[in-house]
Design a protein around this motif. Structure first.
Motif, PDB file in Angstrom:
ATOM      1  N   LYS A 105       0.827  -1.221   0.000  1.00 50.65           N
ATOM      2  CA  LYS A 105       0.000   0.000   0.000  1.00 50.65           C
ATOM      3  C   LYS A 105       0.856   1.264   0.000  1.00 50.65           C
ATOM      4  N   ASN A 106       2.079   1.157   0.502  1.00 51.65           N
ATOM      5  CA  ASN A 106       2.980   2.312   0.536  1.00 51.65           C
ATOM      6  C   ASN A 106       3.818   2.455  -0.737  1.00 51.65           C
ATOM      7  N   LYS A 107       3.614   1.565  -1.687  1.00 53.63           N
ATOM      8  CA  LYS A 107       4.344   1.635  -2.960  1.00 53.63           C
ATOM      9  C   LYS A 107       3.457   2.308  -4.004  1.00 53.63           C
ATOM     10  N   ASN A 108       4.084   2.700  -5.084  1.00 57.70           N
ATOM     11  CA  ASN A 108       3.337   3.401  -6.130  1.00 57.70           C
ATOM     12  C   ASN A 108       3.382   2.598  -7.430  1.00 57.70           C
ATOM     13  N   TYR A 109       2.733   1.438  -7.417  1.00 58.15           N
ATOM     14  CA  TYR A 109       2.703   0.613  -8.614  1.00 58.15           C
ATOM     15  C   TYR A 109       1.584   1.097  -9.532  1.00 58.15           C
ATOM     16  N   ASN A 110       1.669   0.726 -10.799  1.00 55.69           N
ATOM     17  CA  ASN A 110       0.690   1.179 -11.794  1.00 55.69           C
ATOM     18  C   ASN A 110      -0.480   0.216 -11.972  1.00 55.69           C
ATOM     19  N   PHE A 111      -0.710  -0.645 -11.001  1.00 58.11           N
ATOM     20  CA  PHE A 111      -1.810  -1.599 -11.115  1.00 58.11           C
ATOM     21  C   PHE A 111      -2.586  -1.644  -9.807  1.00 58.11           C
ATOM     22  N   LYS A 112      -3.814  -2.143  -9.890  1.00 61.62           N
ATOM     23  CA  LYS A 112      -4.632  -2.340  -8.689  1.00 61.62           C
ATOM     24  C   LYS A 112      -4.194  -3.644  -8.043  1.00 61.62           C
ATOM     25  N   THR A 113      -4.127  -3.636  -6.728  1.00 63.14           N
ATOM     26  CA  THR A 113      -3.712  -4.828  -5.996  1.00 63.14           C
ATOM     27  C   THR A 113      -4.854  -5.323  -5.124  1.00 63.14           C
ATOM     28  N   PHE A 114      -5.139  -6.610  -5.225  1.00 66.53           N
ATOM     29  CA  PHE A 114      -6.152  -7.248  -4.396  1.00 66.53           C
ATOM     30  C   PHE A 114      -5.463  -8.324  -3.564  1.00 66.53           C
ATOM     31  N   PHE A 115      -5.853  -8.421  -2.303  1.00 65.26           N
ATOM     32  CA  PHE A 115      -5.221  -9.389  -1.411  1.00 65.26           C
ATOM     33  C   PHE A 115      -6.160 -10.558  -1.151  1.00 65.26           C
ATOM     34  N   LEU A 116      -5.645 -11.744  -1.352  1.00 68.40           N
ATOM     35  CA  LEU A 116      -6.393 -12.973  -1.075  1.00 68.40           C
ATOM     36  C   LEU A 116      -5.943 -13.453   0.297  1.00 68.40           C
ATOM     37  N   LYS A 117      -6.789 -13.266   1.299  1.00 70.75           N
ATOM     38  CA  LYS A 117      -6.409 -13.597   2.670  1.00 70.75           C
ATOM     39  C   LYS A 117      -6.757 -15.052   2.966  1.00 70.75           C
ATOM     40  N   GLU A 118      -5.727 -15.869   3.045  1.00 72.60           N
ATOM     41  CA  GLU A 118      -5.917 -17.288   3.341  1.00 72.60           C
ATOM     42  C   GLU A 118      -6.287 -17.444   4.820  1.00 72.60           C
ATOM     43  N   GLN A 119      -7.377 -18.147   5.088  1.00 71.10           N
ATOM     44  CA  GLN A 119      -7.777 -18.432   6.472  1.00 71.10           C
ATOM     45  C   GLN A 119      -6.932 -19.575   7.043  1.00 71.10           C
ATOM     46  N   LYS A 120      -6.418 -20.404   6.132  1.00 77.92           N
ATOM     47  CA  LYS A 120      -5.502 -21.480   6.502  1.00 77.92           C
ATOM     48  C   LYS A 120      -4.519 -21.615   5.351  1.00 77.92           C
ATOM     49  N   LYS A 121      -3.410 -22.292   5.571  1.00 75.31           N
ATOM     50  CA  LYS A 121      -2.416 -22.460   4.502  1.00 75.31           C
ATOM     51  C   LYS A 121      -3.032 -23.239   3.348  1.00 75.31           C
ATOM     52  N   LEU A 122      -2.877 -22.694   2.134  1.00 68.09           N
ATOM     53  CA  LEU A 122      -3.480 -23.324   0.963  1.00 68.09           C
ATOM     54  C   LEU A 122      -2.453 -23.862  -0.033  1.00 68.09           C
ATOM     55  N   GLY A 123      -1.159 -23.728   0.282  1.00 70.90           N
ATOM     56  CA  GLY A 123      -0.132 -24.230  -0.634  1.00 70.90           C
ATOM     57  C   GLY A 123       0.113 -23.272  -1.790  1.00 70.90           C
ATOM     58  N   THR A 124       0.797 -23.750  -2.826  1.00 78.00           N
ATOM     59  CA  THR A 124       1.165 -22.877  -3.948  1.00 78.00           C
ATOM     60  C   THR A 124       0.095 -22.801  -5.026  1.00 78.00           C
ATOM     61  N   ALA A 125      -0.876 -23.720  -5.022  1.00 75.17           N
ATOM     62  CA  ALA A 125      -1.961 -23.675  -6.015  1.00 75.17           C
ATOM     63  C   ALA A 125      -3.321 -23.445  -5.375  1.00 75.17           C
ATOM     64  N   GLY A 126      -3.504 -23.836  -4.127  1.00 76.17           N
ATOM     65  CA  GLY A 126      -4.780 -23.677  -3.429  1.00 76.17           C
ATOM     66  C   GLY A 126      -5.351 -22.268  -3.444  1.00 76.17           C
ATOM     67  N   PRO A 127      -4.521 -21.205  -3.327  1.00 75.64           N
ATOM     68  CA  PRO A 127      -5.060 -19.846  -3.337  1.00 75.64           C
ATOM     69  C   PRO A 127      -5.797 -19.479  -4.639  1.00 75.64           C
ATOM     70  N   LEU A 128      -5.558 -20.233  -5.706  1.00 79.47           N
ATOM     71  CA  LEU A 128      -6.270 -19.959  -6.959  1.00 79.47           C
ATOM     72  C   LEU A 128      -7.774 -20.193  -6.806  1.00 79.47           C
ATOM     73  N   SER A 129      -8.163 -20.949  -5.776  1.00 82.62           N
ATOM     74  CA  SER A 129      -9.587 -21.157  -5.510  1.00 82.62           C
ATOM     75  C   SER A 129     -10.255 -19.850  -5.079  1.00 82.62           C
ATOM     76  N   LEU A 130      -9.467 -18.903  -4.577  1.00 77.37           N
ATOM     77  CA  LEU A 130     -10.011 -17.636  -4.085  1.00 77.37           C
ATOM     78  C   LEU A 130     -10.216 -16.604  -5.192  1.00 77.37           C
ATOM     79  N   ILE A 131      -9.674 -16.847  -6.386  1.00 76.18           N
ATOM     80  CA  ILE A 131      -9.836 -15.851  -7.462  1.00 76.18           C
ATOM     81  C   ILE A 131     -10.657 -16.352  -8.639  1.00 76.18           C
TER      82      ILE A 131
END
Length: 195
Positions: free
Chosen positions: A41-67
């Protein structure tokens, strides 16, 4: 947020998305998520950033279920592990993925590895061959993937690592291709890699 040459690893990755002129990115967070969110949030990137908050560890592919519900049909997404520093053009990988009509593209690199021991082959209880400290060429996964959104339907909000997801897609006869890179990259897995 660990620093490599006085710059957080995450900054290296997000700079690549700036070069790509990405419009939006999703970052999966769990451990120390407040620090990561605050840093971005303190950086000035040129894109919108959305955070996927894992309630439990989902591994390296599991977080794709959130998007998966945010994506259009047959939309290609870029997935990058958070421990990589690289300097090659993602656009070339995207072009390759589209041109070859792939469901998923796995970025790979051929590496030579010298086994520090003598390698033996045996028959019954006898040595058959001995090769002293041989070099082996291996094709390894770098940790960057282009995935068509149609592949995400089967992902549940459970722990899933990318190798298991890729094996599942291969079993389902999806078009799983690979894109070889020749450039160097840094994979930060331990403290000594930060030097």
């Amino acid at each position: 947020l660990a620093k490599f040459r006085n710059k957080p690893i995450l900054d290296y990755i997000l700079s690549q998305f700036n070069l790509l002129k990405a419009k939006e990115i999703f970052i999966s967070v769990n451990y120390k998520k407040e620090k990561i969110i605050s840093f971005i949030k303190n950086k000035n990137y040129n894109f919108k950033t959305f955070f996927l908050k894992e309630q439990k560890k989902l591994g390296t592919a599991g977080p794709l279920s959130l998007i998966k519900n945010y994506l259009k049909k047959d939309e290609n997404i870029i997935v990058i592990n958070g421990d990589l520093i690289f300097n090659f053009k993602i656009k070339n990988i995207l072009d390759f993925h589209s041109k070859n009509n792939l469901d998923i593209t796995v970025v790979t690199k051929d590496i030579d590895y010298q086994i520090p021991y003598g390698l033996v082959k045996t028959k019954k209880n006898l040595l058959d061959t001995l090769d002293e400290k041989p070099k082996i060429m291996a094709r390894v996964i770098v940790g960057i993937y282009i995935i068509n959104s149609s592949c995400l339907k089967s992902i549940k909000k459970d722990y899933l690592d990318m190798p298991d997801f890729i094996k599942f897609l291969i079993k389902k006869k999806k078009r799983v291709g690979y894109y070889p890179i020749f450039e160097k990259f840094n994979h930060i897995t331990k403290k000594s890699d930060l030097k």
